[in-house]
Scaffold this active site. Structure first.
Site, PDB file in Angstrom:
ATOM      1  N   LYS A  71     -62.625 -50.575  -1.904  1.00  0.00           N
ATOM      2  CA  LYS A  71     -62.201 -49.507  -1.009  1.00  0.00           C
ATOM      3  C   LYS A  71     -61.110 -50.114  -0.123  1.00  0.00           C
ATOM      4  O   LYS A  71     -61.395 -50.909   0.761  1.00  0.00           O
ATOM      5  CB  LYS A  71     -63.387 -48.993  -0.183  1.00  0.00           C
ATOM      6  CG  LYS A  71     -63.050 -47.765   0.679  1.00  0.00           C
ATOM      7  CD  LYS A  71     -62.465 -48.168   2.015  1.00  0.00           C
ATOM      8  CE  LYS A  71     -62.084 -46.953   2.843  1.00  0.00           C
ATOM      9  NZ  LYS A  71     -61.349 -47.364   4.097  1.00  0.00           N
ATOM     10  N   GLY A  89     -70.341 -51.259   9.702  1.00  0.00           N
ATOM     11  CA  GLY A  89     -71.220 -52.068   8.877  1.00  0.00           C
ATOM     12  C   GLY A  89     -72.638 -51.521   8.848  1.00  0.00           C
ATOM     13  O   GLY A  89     -73.278 -51.468   7.787  1.00  0.00           O
ATOM     14  N   GLU A 133     -70.429 -58.590   7.329  1.00  0.00           N
ATOM     15  CA  GLU A 133     -70.076 -59.440   8.470  1.00  0.00           C
ATOM     16  C   GLU A 133     -69.555 -58.523   9.558  1.00  0.00           C
ATOM     17  O   GLU A 133     -68.589 -57.799   9.355  1.00  0.00           O
ATOM     18  CB  GLU A 133     -69.006 -60.459   8.058  1.00  0.00           C
ATOM     19  CG  GLU A 133     -68.598 -61.384   9.173  1.00  0.00           C
ATOM     20  CD  GLU A 133     -67.321 -62.119   8.856  1.00  0.00           C
ATOM     21  OE1 GLU A 133     -66.438 -62.180   9.740  1.00  0.00           O
ATOM     22  OE2 GLU A 133     -67.188 -62.616   7.725  1.00  0.00           O
ATOM     23  N   CYS A 177     -62.959 -63.301  13.325  1.00  0.00           N
ATOM     24  CA  CYS A 177     -64.398 -63.108  13.496  1.00  0.00           C
ATOM     25  C   CYS A 177     -65.038 -64.321  14.146  1.00  0.00           C
ATOM     26  O   CYS A 177     -66.147 -64.224  14.686  1.00  0.00           O
ATOM     27  CB  CYS A 177     -65.054 -62.806  12.157  1.00  0.00           C
ATOM     28  SG  CYS A 177     -64.557 -63.935  10.840  1.00  0.00           S
ATOM     29  N   GLU A 210     -68.979 -58.126  21.758  1.00  0.00           N
ATOM     30  CA  GLU A 210     -67.706 -58.690  21.324  1.00  0.00           C
ATOM     31  C   GLU A 210     -66.522 -57.896  21.859  1.00  0.00           C
ATOM     32  O   GLU A 210     -66.515 -56.665  21.817  1.00  0.00           O
ATOM     33  CB  GLU A 210     -67.647 -58.725  19.795  1.00  0.00           C
ATOM     34  CG  GLU A 210     -66.347 -59.273  19.230  1.00  0.00           C
ATOM     35  CD  GLU A 210     -66.289 -59.198  17.719  1.00  0.00           C
ATOM     36  OE1 GLU A 210     -65.498 -59.937  17.127  1.00  0.00           O
ATOM     37  OE2 GLU A 210     -67.038 -58.387  17.132  1.00  0.00           O
TER      38      GLU A 210
END
Length: 530
Positions: free
Chosen positions: A184, A245, A264, A301, A394
């Site tokens: 995708k 996610g 992740e 990340c 984050e």
């Protein structure tokens, strides 16, 4: 190189839909050439049917031929030359040296998996030969190895348009395992996806792979979830936000037949600074840590988004040095408008909290029309940090939060309160070692990779790398998305009991025709069984 904007439906290109989009360049503040067509329901189903049909063929392709396929992909990506670099830079706002390095990493990890396939040991062949005369009961002949799980859905990442996207680690490891891949494409870099997809298809044709071994489609949000729900798909690789996610994870586990999602998602990657390390290396740590925070506009990340230390004269002197280093950093364009907006909103939210103090920020102005991020360092006490969950969330960009602890017990308590992380970094000197072991134990429980004397940005592609950690860093702490062990996400073990030798997979046959390392009756050997 002219871009068609079509979907890659197996070996055919197709653009039957009436909905399309363009990529947007942050540095030019304008849309880029090329209209990319969202796949129709019919195209979507064709892709899945092709992947389903390719699996029983591709899983039987000898490992050496799959290795040739991966090497061919690396070659074809390299052959794209400057056209790939230029388009990737336009779509990501990343500089050419970064993209050239990422291209080398992408090709390198494809070649690493090709070598892994030729070596063969990764199938973990285990053999216990029969003992028909054993008393009180005979022992059956049992042989176990790993086999591919089935077609895999891969979701491209925004921050690594090559190494974690169309031909990135998820695709490379799934293809190596013997699984067809449906990508995708990420909407931020569709032109890059088209170029890389064309390279993969070219390599597949040249090496005689079955149609459907790889497809790449532009999907609506609805069909992105439907891809995960589709019964043909047997596993998912994803790198991106926690919200997306978890949406994919929820879709996967709510299927009639649940499947694994290797997502992740979120990490702030704590850096722990011990007092004597700051006394001995204050200026070096300040310089190197500032560089790590702003590297790539903080869009890694593994960005060090949290720095912890015990309050002391040494930590006060470090904060002064760190503020000076950070003031000299420069703003940089972010990957896209939405990420830039989210970064500014997160920083604004932090700074509206009375507990938060702005320790430092870049002395240079950010260019709003280039969607540049303004680097900033926030500071908070450990007690205040633990009082509000939002302080541990984050901020995706060039920002970090310094947490000041009153003593070692409070430092340990703060680390214990953290969620799962991709990494944790420790800077200590020999005089700090009495207090080091408890910290190492805590962060080993919290993170997938623990770093001593270094910084988390920069993930080596190698056999021993672990790029994954406890939730919410990833959805499965047992897996890695980087390194050769990434292949184990897309395989499952099967034991064959009392089979005639000629009906066994070659990896388990007595003669060991592949000459691979196997565990035979508890001993590792390449010798045949006589």
């Amino acid at each position: 190189m002219t871009l068609t904007g079509e979907n890659f439906i197996g070996f055919k290109n197709s653009a039957e839909g009436n909905k399309s989009f363009q990529a947007f360049g942050s540095t030019t503040n304008d849309y880029l050439p090329g209209n990319f067509t969202i796949a129709t329901k019919e195209e979507f189903e064709t892709v899945l049917a092709l992947a389903d049909g390719a699996f029983p063929i591709y899983r039987e392709v000898p490992a050496a031929k799959r290795a040739d396929f991966l090497d061919a992909i690396a070659h074809e990506i390299s052959e794209l030359g400057d056209a790939l670099v230029e388009r990737c830079c336009q779509e990501s706002s990343l500089p050419a040296p970064r993209i050239i390095g990422e291209r080398a990493r992408t090709c390198g990890q494809l070649q690493m998996f090709a070598k892994l396939l030729r070596d063969g040991w990764w199938v973990d062949a285990r053999i216990d030969v029969a003992l028909p005369d054993r008393l009180p009961l005979p022992k059956a002949d049992i042989r176990r190895m790993l086999i591919p799980i089935g077609p895999v859905a891969v979701f491209g990442a925004s921050n690594f348009p090559l190494a974690f996207s169309t031909a990135g680690g998820d695709t490379a490891s799934a293809l190596a395992a013997g699984c067809p891949v449906v990508v995708k494409s990420h909407s931020s870099h569709p032109g890059t996806n088209e170029l890389v997809s064309s390279a993969i298809i070219k390599a597949a044709k040249k090496t005689g792979m079955p149609e459907g071994v790889f497809s790449s489609v532009y999907l609506s949000h609805e069909d992105s979830v439907n891809l995960v729900k589709h019964p043909v798909i047997k596993a998912v690789g994803f790198t991106g936000s926690r919200s997306v996610g978890m949406r994919l994870f929820d879709a996967a586990v709510s299927r009639p037949v649940p499947i694994p999602v290797y997502a992740e998602m979120s990490a702030i990657n704590p850096v722990i600074l011990f007092e004597n390390a700051l006394i001995e290396q204050k200026d070096k740590i300040a310089k190197d840590l500032a560089a790590s925070v702003v590297l790539g506009a903080g869009q890694f990340c593994t960005n060090p988004g949290l720095v912890l230390m015990v309050d002391s004269d040494a930590s006060l002197n470090f904060r002064t040095a760190f503020a000076e280093q950070f003031a000299a950093t420069a703003p940089a364009p972010m990957l896209n408008r939405n990420i830039h907006k989210a970064y500014n909103e997160a920083v604004k939210s932090f700074q509206s909290a009375p507990e938060i103090f702005v320790l430092a920020k870049s002395a240079k102005e950010a260019a709003a029309e280039r969607y540049e991020a303004h680097p900033v360092v926030h500071m908070v006490s450990a007690s205040d940090f633990m009082s509000k969950k939002e302080f541990s969330e984050e901020i995706f960009g060039p920002a970090t939060l310094l947490v000041i602890c009153k003593d070692q017990p409070e430092l340990q308590a703060t680390l214990q309160a953290l969620e799962g992380q991709l990494t944790a970094s420790i800077h200590a000197a020999p005089a700090d070692e009495a207090a080091l072991k408890p910290i190492v134990n805590i962060v080993s429980d919290k993170a997938g990779r623990v770093i001593y004397g270094g910084y988390p940005t920069g993930v080596e592609v190698c056999h021993s790398m672990q790029h994954g950690g406890p939730f919410p860093a990833t959805s499965d702490a047992r897996a890695t998305s980087v390194g050769s062990a990434a292949i184990y996400r897309f395989v499952r073990p099967v034991a064959y009991q009392s089979f005639p030798d000629h009906l066994l997979p070659e990896a388990l046959q007595n003669a060991n025709p592949l000459n691979i390392l196997r565990l035979v009756d508890g001993n590792w050997t390449t010798n045949p069984i006589t």
